[in-house]
Design an enzyme around this catalytic site. Structure first.
Site, mmCIF file in Angstrom:
data_model
loop_
_atom_site.group_PDB
_atom_site.id
_atom_site.type_symbol
_atom_site.label_atom_id
_atom_site.label_comp_id
_atom_site.label_asym_id
_atom_site.label_seq_id
_atom_site.Cartn_x
_atom_site.Cartn_y
_atom_site.Cartn_z
ATOM 1 N N LYS A 1 27.552 -22.945 36.569
ATOM 2 C CA LYS A 1 27.841 -21.532 36.763
ATOM 3 C C LYS A 1 26.484 -20.716 36.871
ATOM 4 O O LYS A 1 25.623 -21.006 35.975
ATOM 5 C CB LYS A 1 28.627 -21.234 35.398
ATOM 6 C CG LYS A 1 29.215 -19.622 35.460
ATOM 7 C CD LYS A 1 30.093 -19.415 34.099
ATOM 8 C CE LYS A 1 30.558 -17.918 34.057
ATOM 9 N NZ LYS A 1 31.252 -17.650 32.746
ATOM 10 N N SER B 1 36.052 -16.120 33.666
ATOM 11 C CA SER B 1 34.915 -15.813 34.551
ATOM 12 C C SER B 1 34.301 -17.015 35.246
ATOM 13 O O SER B 1 33.472 -16.642 36.254
ATOM 14 C CB SER B 1 33.728 -15.092 33.981
ATOM 15 O OG SER B 1 33.319 -15.985 32.853
ATOM 16 N N SER C 1 36.721 -18.119 29.240
ATOM 17 C CA SER C 1 36.382 -18.179 30.512
ATOM 18 C C SER C 1 36.036 -19.739 30.848
ATOM 19 O O SER C 1 35.706 -19.911 32.150
ATOM 20 C CB SER C 1 35.074 -17.458 30.879
ATOM 21 O OG SER C 1 35.526 -16.312 30.782
HETATM 22 N N1 GLN Z 1 38.112 -12.358 30.176
HETATM 23 C C1 GLN Z 1 37.333 -12.167 29.014
HETATM 24 C C2 GLN Z 1 36.552 -11.038 29.395
HETATM 25 O O1 GLN Z 1 36.576 -10.435 30.601
HETATM 26 C C3 GLN Z 1 36.624 -13.659 28.879
HETATM 27 C C4 GLN Z 1 35.526 -13.632 29.613
HETATM 28 C C5 GLN Z 1 34.530 -14.910 29.242
HETATM 29 O O2 GLN Z 1 35.014 -15.733 28.469
HETATM 30 N N2 GLN Z 1 33.338 -14.854 29.718
HETATM 31 O O3 GLN Z 1 35.836 -10.633 28.408
#
Ligand code: GLN
Length: 494
Positions: free
Chosen positions: A82, A157, A181
């Protein structure tokens, strides 16, 4: 015959050692797959083909020199990272324009360890900007598409990493999980996603979103690969102040020991919650029945404060991000807006042009929650809720060994479906966020299809008890035998 790039890491590792394939051949198959599908999937922001070729050649040279027995388990296996994980000499953007020209001078610890073990990096994957999102539509570059249905999102994400593994563009990948994420995109893409205990994998070189919630995690095709990859990246790192003191364990050991006698907790209100897609509920219930069939007992548990976890998360995460992202000032990293009269204007213009809407929304929310006069009412209150959630888990793990739930309330949704409604988007992580607040390990494994799209089953465990989580996930994976593949790759040559 299954294409090399669609096989598991452990299967390929065995084939390498048996002299049946070379690392160069595995890489060639993976590269061909990327060429065949990535224009449609969009998993990668940066490809690292030359680096990968050198790394694969090194592994093949070691094999030719008769060093097969000394080769680490991850050697020669194509990996994607990532793009929030720094890589020395390789552009790392965090999915943001503000880091578009940023080439880190150092490696994150997770990749440093993998590289030293002979891992082959094929590229950096697309993600929501600074890991903020649940659909990958917040990437400043392009959305990623779900290989199961190109009109749907891969989750976020870490959507690029999940899609890459699902589509055979990498055998496995790393992502990060701050509120879900890793687990949520793994669920939506039909792969295994593991978020370990907070502090087990170093955050050094992970571009920070919310430091007390950020975790490095793995995307793999099965549970054994998750255990293998975790074993390669876990363990104390003096460069991360929150790194756990213990050395890395061997998470593959005990994987096949089964679940007889294991107590599996289920939060009943979660399964009956409004908003859960019926096909998700059915697949998760069927998986729970399978666990019972394997000799586990399924019992109700309560996490009474989990109802407030989402609200607490959306104060704590923005608060930490507003502080972490203050460093993007046009001086220290990445982009700088031209033509400003003074440093204050330069700073404002750089941030105004460099950050996207969701990042700005979070910085404003977080700055507000931390401001004098509101701190106690918002940030302080959220921290109290966090403590209550931690206590809920402690109490529940006095009664059960693992807690099971859906990973996500729905399967992959259509691109654009939730972008106009941030609150609907935030609800995607309702089942994953509690584990981030408490720091406990969680895994998502595919447990079936609903309306043709994968459903994820989540198992959470006690702090540092990855062994039990992985063992239970492995037994269930074996019983379910999920073998469906995204239609996109079904017709491609092996
Ligand atoms: N969807 C959550 C957010 O937008 C988690 C994102 C993540 O785990 N990086 O904060």
């Amino acid at each position: 015959m299954t294409a090399l790039c669609d096989r598991t890491g452990h299967d390929l590792a065995a084939a390498l050692r048996a002299g049946e394939v070379s690392a160069a051949e595995i890489l060639a198959a993976t590269t061909a797959r990327i060429e065949a599908v990535d224009a449609r999937v969009g998993a990668f922001l940066t490809r690292t083909g030359d680096l990968a070729a050198r790394q694969a050649a090194t592994v093949d040279a070691r094999l030719a020199a008769g060093e097969a027995a000394a080769l680490p388990a991850v050697a020669g296996i194509p990996l994607a990272l990532k793009d929030v994980l720094t890589t020395r000499g390789v552009r790392t953007t965090a999915g943001s324009r503000i880091l578009e020209p940023y080439v880190p001078p150092y490696d994150c610890t997770a990749w440093e360890r993998l590289a030293a073990a002979g891992s082959v990096l094929v590229g950096k994957t697309n993600c929501d900007e600074f890991a903020m999102g649940s659909s990958n539509e917040n990437s400043a570059y392009a959305p990623v598409r779900n290989p199961w249905n190109l009109d749907t999102v891969p989750g976020g994400s870490s959507g690029g990493s999940a899609a890459a593994v699902a589509a055979g563009e990498a055998v496995w990948a790393l992502g990060t999980d701050t509120g879900g994420s890793v687990r949520q995109p793994a669920a939506l893409c039909g792969v295994v996603g593991l978020k370990p205990t907070y502090g087990l994998v170093s955050r050094y070189g992970l571009i920070a979103f919310a430091s007390s919630l950020d975790h490095v995690g793995t995307f793999t095709r099965d549970v054994r690969d998750a255990a293998t990859l975790l074993s390669a990246i876990a363990g104390h790192d003096p460069r991360d102040a929150t790194s756990l003191p213990e050395p890395a364990g061997d998470y593959v050991r005990g994987l096949e020991d089964g679940v007889r006698g294991l107590r599996v907790g289920v939060v009943e209100e979660w399964l009956s919650m409004e908003g859960i897609q019926p096909g998700v509920r059915d697949a998760v219930s069927a998986a729970l029945d399978r666990l019972e069939g394997l000799g586990a007992s399924v019992v109700p548990v309560r996490l009474p404060h989990a109802d407030y976890a989402l609200s607490a998360y959306y104060l704590i995460a923005p608060a930490e991000c507003s502080s972490n992202l203050a460093r993007y000032d046009g001086v220290r990293y990445g982009a700088r807006a031209a033509g400003a009269a003074d440093v204050v204007e330069m700073n404002a213009r750089t941030r105004g042009a460099g950050f996207g809407d969701e990042v700005k929304r979070r910085i404003m929310l977080g700055t507000y929650a931390l401001s004098a006069g509101y701190y106690d009412a918002y940030y302080g209150q959220a921290q109290k809720v966090r403590t209550l959630v931690i206590r809920d888990f402690e109490a529940a793990f006095g009664q059960v060994d693992v807690i099971a739930s859906p990973t996500s309330p729905t399967t992959a949704f259509r691109l654009g479906e939730r972008t106009g409604d941030p609150l609907a988007m935030y609800l995607s992580d309702i089942f994953t966020i509690p584990a981030n607040l408490a720091g406990v390990p969680g895994i998502s494994i595919p447990c079936g299809l609903a309306d043709g799209l994968p459903v994820g089953f989540q198992l959470m465990g006690r702090l540092r008890d990855e062994a039990t989580v992985l063992r239970a996930a492995r037994a269930l994976e074996d019983a379910i035998g999920f073998a469906a593949r995204p239609p996109l790759v079904a017709g491609l040559p092996a």
